[in-house]
Every structure is written in structure tokens, then in C-alpha cells.
Write a protein that holds these residues in place. Structure first.
Motif, mmCIF file in Angstrom:
data_model
loop_
_atom_site.group_PDB
_atom_site.id
_atom_site.type_symbol
_atom_site.label_atom_id
_atom_site.label_comp_id
_atom_site.label_asym_id
_atom_site.label_seq_id
_atom_site.Cartn_x
_atom_site.Cartn_y
_atom_site.Cartn_z
ATOM 1 N N GLY A 344 22.146 12.433 8.532
ATOM 2 C CA GLY A 344 21.659 11.228 8.093
ATOM 3 C C GLY A 344 20.411 10.665 8.023
ATOM 4 N N ARG A 356 25.192 5.164 4.697
ATOM 5 C CA ARG A 356 25.806 4.200 5.465
ATOM 6 C C ARG A 356 26.975 3.495 4.812
ATOM 7 N NH1 ARG A 356 20.091 1.877 7.956
ATOM 8 N NH2 ARG A 356 19.549 3.675 9.275
ATOM 9 N N PHE A 359 29.836 6.262 4.116
ATOM 10 C CA PHE A 359 30.533 7.200 5.283
ATOM 11 C C PHE A 359 30.832 5.958 6.284
ATOM 12 C CE2 PHE A 359 28.378 10.689 3.165
ATOM 13 C CZ PHE A 359 29.403 11.705 3.269
ATOM 14 N N GLU A 360 30.128 5.019 6.587
ATOM 15 C CA GLU A 360 30.418 3.947 7.781
ATOM 16 C C GLU A 360 31.258 3.186 7.091
ATOM 17 O OE1 GLU A 360 26.583 2.709 9.417
ATOM 18 O OE2 GLU A 360 25.977 4.941 9.882
ATOM 19 N N GLN A 361 31.147 2.524 5.952
ATOM 20 C CA GLN A 361 31.773 1.185 5.543
ATOM 21 C C GLN A 361 33.285 1.658 4.854
ATOM 22 O OE1 GLN A 361 29.752 -1.690 5.652
ATOM 23 N NE2 GLN A 361 31.695 -2.739 6.014
ATOM 24 N N ASN A 364 35.060 7.034 7.782
ATOM 25 C CA ASN A 364 35.244 6.974 9.090
ATOM 26 C C ASN A 364 34.020 7.181 10.080
ATOM 27 O OD1 ASN A 364 35.066 9.940 9.055
ATOM 28 N ND2 ASN A 364 36.876 10.168 9.530
ATOM 29 N N GLY A 365 32.794 7.256 9.342
ATOM 30 C CA GLY A 365 31.489 7.641 10.202
ATOM 31 C C GLY A 365 31.086 8.938 9.975
ATOM 32 N N ARG A 366 31.945 9.919 9.653
ATOM 33 C CA ARG A 366 31.694 11.344 9.736
ATOM 34 C C ARG A 366 32.180 11.752 8.124
ATOM 35 N NH1 ARG A 366 33.233 16.550 10.436
ATOM 36 N NH2 ARG A 366 35.400 15.818 10.396
#
Length: 573
Positions: A344, A356, A359-361, A364-366
Motif C-alpha cells: 500500500g 484505500r 480494498f478498505e471501503q 476486506n482490507g486485503r
């Protein structure tokens, strides 16, 4: 129109302070020359004649004759009569050729019913004014506004006549605004104001003074009136003289200003054009000496696409940005639909913004998938989030372009031209006030041209021209690209070219290299991004933009100008 796009004009960029100058100028223009309210019925009032018959008891019997020429279907006409303070209107009636017409009163507006279609009619109105006169020791005054700034209709020809109850020889008359200087005192004491054409939204009070003996039925007020009116008449005459002198001076100034303005623009615009053309020719000559090549990455691929595509964001830009993350190794693709975050810590802020969000919104973050993005934007509650995050991403790309030195500021030239624009705008205001319409239009157009130039003139620098022209040149050369030339490109050049091609909404460009793409999908090592399906990705972002755009699109008594607050006007319905 594509949703969620930031747009800029080629070779131009808006400066905040200069933008405010333009807003202030046009706001002032609209205040000085407001738009008229739209009327559903199309008509003109070709003739308006008002006769005011003064009675010995101080009442005034009024007969008004209006000729309407209708160009559409109509139900009737209106007459607004707002009496000045202390006066009232009585016994209002309407007639056509002696035949009474139906009248309804709504406040101070009288609606006279007489329907028809595309015809000319003449309607006579009769009413009585009580409390409309004042009697002093040396004169009886009729001071009245038959229309004022509330009037929404032009009178193509208007005449107002004031008739004394008996012949009079000590007559004093004065007109204001549209009625100024229009009075004609007849031998019998009748005063006729020939106003001619009266535009909508104008005032025009009339004032007539007769001997007090002609009105025995009126009570007398203490004091005198004639001296006051004579002084006011002198004052208005002095104002009219100064107006005429100022108007003549402005007319002479305009005769010199317009040619000077034309010379200024005749020098400015060609000089700006020739300067840009000269720089462009030098860059083109340099590029002509180069062999076929994929331009170096002087900007990130998304910024390059944005800059070379007229500063417009398309769904293709987002699809190319996602591929570019694969190309740089920040993201790995597991299937056509699913992506995994590898690193990142990106080079550019807009890359971090995109990672961000996706992958984050959305994910699941990964990991995240395009199906998850589709599901995310199918939920109406998430559309504002999508819109906000994508706007932040686009803003960061625009910032990269802005900070890359791709435009020349030309601050001195632009502020100088802006100053000229403001001065021309101020001149236009004065020309308009003094009804000098030729210099008014000329300086107004000149002011607009100068301010628009100052705001938007932002020519590309040599670096900007080089980036733009070398990618444009590549587009043209790709039409004739051979297999041998393609094979000579490095893997990095091919991927850079493909990333740019995904983001350019240009069918000939894509067609030119797609022929070489299929074999390369098999030969490139795993992780280089050739599982990537541009058409599918573009479709997902297009649908998301459309839903967000649709969501964004769906969200979301005056005093009179006449004497004593009186006045009114005419209309139709």
C-alpha cells in the motif's frame, strides 16, 4: 455528459481570484439589467391613453384606454392600481365599445375578462380616486403615479392628460423619470404628458398644480406648494443638464475607447496564438527526429491520460488506474474479478486513495473484487461514499498534473488583461446608465473577452507540450505499427502502452495494438496483469458512475417606486 468528471479547458486553468472578478462583474450586470418576468400570454400594448378629470371636491375621475395586440390565446387583461398613501380607488369598471366587461379584484390587481385569440382589442377602464389631491394656500396639487417599477409590460405609446374642473391659467406642471420634460400645457389649463414609449419597470410620476379657487369642495392645508415645486423643477433641470453634458462626454470617450479596445485585442489574441504555435512547432520538430517509441513515464499513467485527454475523467481512466497498480506491483490479480493488495506504500497520493477505497471501503482490507464494487454501488446508501471517494481520487490526479509544471502561469499578462476587462466593465456600466448603447455593447463584449482570456489563458509549458504531443504522435503511429516494431518494445514499454490504451476512450488506438495483445498474454509471466479484462472493468466503473450520477442529480412583496408608495402597471392572462 459523463457523471463524476472534473473538466478543464485545453491550454487554460481557472485562477480563483480571477474567477471571483468575473462573478462580481456579471452579478453587477444582472443587478443593473435584470431579466423580465416571463409572461404566458404574448401581447403588446400599442397605445395607452389616460385622462384624469379633476373634480371640485378633490376627487379624480379617471378614464384609461388601452389597446392590446395579442399574438396568442388570452382570457383577459390586468390593471394594477396601487393608490398612494391616503388615497383610495372607487367604482372601478371596464368596457369594450360601451359594453361592460366582467371584473375581479385581487388585492390591487383588477382582472378584466375578455377572452380571444390573436386579435387587437381596445378596453376602456373607468374609476374614481378619492384623497388623491392636496389643496394648499397657493395651489391645489394632483401628484400621482399611474404606473411604476412594478409594471411588467412595455407601453409602446402612452399619453396622460390632466383636465381641470374649469379653465385655468395659473398652471404648473412637472413630470418625473419617464415623464420628465414631456408636459404640454394647453390654453384651457389641460396638461398633456406625451410619454411615447415607456419600457416595463420604469417610474413616471406626474404632478400638476392649479389655482386653489377651482376646488371649493376641498379642505385646505396650511402652507404653500408652488415655490417648492418651482425649486424642484429647477433642480431637475440642472440634473438633466448635467446628465446631457456627462452623456456627451461619455459619447466622445466611447468614440476613442472602442477603436483602442479593438487595437488591443488585435494585438493580444494573435500574439498569444503565435506564441503557442511557435512553441508547439519547436517541440514537433524535436519529436520528428525520434524513432517510434513509447514515451517515458514523466507523469503517472492516470495523470497522463487525464492531461492528454482534455482533462476529462472517464470510467476508462479508473480501469487504467487499476491496471497501473497491477503493472507497478502494488496489487496482484488472482482471477479476472479478484485482486489482492501487495503493497500500500505507493508513489503517488492518488494511488493510495484508490487502494484505500477499493480494498478498505469495498473489500476486506486485503482483497476486493469487481463484483463487490458492483454490489457496493447497487446499495443507494453507498453512492454518496462512492462519489466522495472517487472525487478525492480525481482531485489528487488533477493536483499531480497541476504540480508537474505543465502550464505556464503568465500571471503578469493575465492580471494586466484582467485589469483591462474590469475597466471595460465599469465603462460598460456607465455607457448603459447613460443609454449609449453602441459603446455599451462594445465595451461589455470587450470586458467579457478580456476577463475570459485572463481566467482561462494558461498555455502549456514546453514540458506539457512535449508530453501531449508525443502521446498524440504515438496514437497516430500506432495505426501503422508493425509486428517487428511491437516485438522491439520492452515488457515495461508494452505494459505502459497497454495501460495508457485502456484509459483512452479511443477505438482506433485500441484497435491498433489489440492485434498484438493476445499472444503477449500467454508469454508474459504471472503477475504482470494479463488476466486483466479492460472491457469488464470499464463496464463496472461505468455502471457505478451512472448510478452515482443519477443519485446526485435527484438530490437536492415589494414596495412601490411611485409617489407615496403608489403605482401599478398592466398585463394580461
Amino acid at each position: 455528459m459523463k457523471p463524476l468528471c472534473l473538466v478543464c479547458v485545453k491550454d487554460f486553468e481557472v485562477n480563483g481570484a480571477m474567477k471571483k472578478l468575473l462573478i462580481v462583474f456579471f452579478a453587477c450586470f444582472l443587478l443593473l439589467f435584470p431579466a423580465k418576468k416571463g409572461l404566458a400570454v404574448e401581447f403588446s400594448i400599442t397605445d395607452a391613453k389616460i385622462d384624469a378629470y379633476l373634480q371640485k371636491n378633490g376627487d379624480v375621475a379617471v378614464k384609461e384606454t388601452f389597446t392590446y395586440d395579442f399574438d396568442s390565446k388570452f382570457r383577459g387583461i390586468t390593471r394594477e392600481i396601487v393608490p398612494k398613501k391616503g388615497a383610495s380607488i372607487k367604482d372601478f369598471a371596464a368596457f369594450e365599445k360601451g359594453k361592460p366587461l366582467k371584473v375581479e379584484k385581487e388585492g390591487d390587481v383588477y382582472k378584466i375578462y375578455r377572452s380571444g385569440k390573436k386579435e387587437k382589442i381596445t378596453v376602456e377602464l373607468r374609476y374614481r380616486i378619492t384623497g388623491g389631491m392636496e389643496k394648499y394656500e397657493d395651489g391645489a396639487q394632483f401628484y400621482w403615479p399611474f404606473f411604476d417599477e412594478r409594471n411588467e409590460s412595455d407601453y409602446l405609446r402612452m399619453t396622460i392628460a390632466v383636465h381641470p374642473p374649469e379653465a385655468a391659467d395659473q398652471v404648473l406642471a412637472l413630470g418625473y423619470d419617464e415623464a420628465y420634460g414631456k408636459e404640454d400645457i394647453r390654453d384651457d389649463g389641460t396638461v398633456v404628458f406625451r410619454l411615447g414609449e415607456v419600457p416595463a419597470g420604469e417610474n413616471g410620476d406626474i404632478r400638476v398644480i392649479y389655482e386653489p379657487e377651482l376646488f371649493p369642495g376641498m379642505g385646505m392645508k396650511a402652507g404653500t406648494i408652488r415655490e417648492k415645486v418651482l425649486k424642484e423643477k429647477e433642480h431637475l433641470a440642472e440634473k438633466a443638464k448635467k446628465y446631457a453634458e456627462t452623456r456627451d462626454a461619455l459619447r466622445k470617450a466611447g468614440n476613442g475607447l472602442i477603436p483602442a479596445m479593438l487595437v488591443f485585442f488585435a494585438v493580444l489574441f494573435p500574439a498569444a496564438f503565435l506564441s503557442s504555435r511557435r512553441k508547439k512547432r519547436l517541440v514537433e520538430e524535436h519529436l520528428e527526429r525520434l524513432q517510434f517509441h513509447v514515451p517515458e513515464e514523466k507523469l503517472s499513467i492516470p495523470a497522463t491520460i487525464y492531461f492528454t485527454s482534455g482533462c476529462i475523467f472517464n470510467p476508462e481512466t479508473a480501469a487504467a488506474a487499476l491496471y497501473d497498480l497491477l503493472r507497478k506491483g502494488y496489487v496482484k490479480q488472482e482471477t479476472e474479478d479478484r485482486f489482492v493488495l501487495v503493497n500500500g506504500r505507493t508513489e503517488h497520493p492518488h494511488e493510495r486513495k484508490l487502494i484505500r477505497f477499493l480494498f478498505e471501503q469495498v473489500g476486506n482490507g486485503r482483497e476486493f473484487s469487481l463484483k463487490e464494487l458492483k454490489k457496493f454501488t447497487n446499495n443507494r446508501k453507498n453512492l454518496e461514499i462512492y462519489q466522495s471517494k472517487m472525487m478525492e481520487w480525481k482531485r489528487k490526479i488533477a493536483e499531480e498534473v497541476k504540480q508537474a509544471g505543465l502550464y505556464e502561469t503568465k500571471a503578469g499578462l493575465r492580471w494586466g488583461v484582467a485589469a483591462v476587462g474590469v475597466l471595460l466593465g465599469i465603462s460598460a456600466v456607465f455607457f448603459g446608465i447613460y443609454e449609449l448603447y453602441v459603446p455599451f455593447i462594445g465595451t461589455l463584449l470587450g470586458s467579457a473577452a478580456a476577463l475570459l482570456f485572463a481566467i482561462f489563458y494558461h498555455p502549456k509549458s514546453e514540458k506539457g507540450l512535449e508530453i501531449l504531443l508525443e502521446w498524440q504522435r504515438l496514437r497516430e503511429r500506432l495505426r501503422h505499427l508493425t509486428k517487428d516494431q511491437w516485438d522491439l518494445l520492452s515488457d515495461g514499454e508494452k505494459q505502459r502502452l497497454i495501460a495508457y490504451g485502456i484509459g483512452v476512450d479511443n477505438a482506433p488506438f485500441k484497435k491498433a495494438f489489440n492485434a498484438f495483445l493476445e499472444p503477449e498474454k500467454r508469454s508474459f509471466p504471472e503477475g504482470t496483469g494479463f488476466l486483466y479484462n479492460p472491457a469488464y472493468t470499464v463496464a463496472i466503473f461505468t455502471a457505478a458512475d451512472s448510478r452515482a450520477g443519477a443519485f446526485s442529480g435527484g438530490a437536492s412583496g415589494s414596495s412601490g417606486g411611485g409617489v407615496g408608495g403608489g403605482g401599478g402597471g398592466s398585463g394580461a392572462f
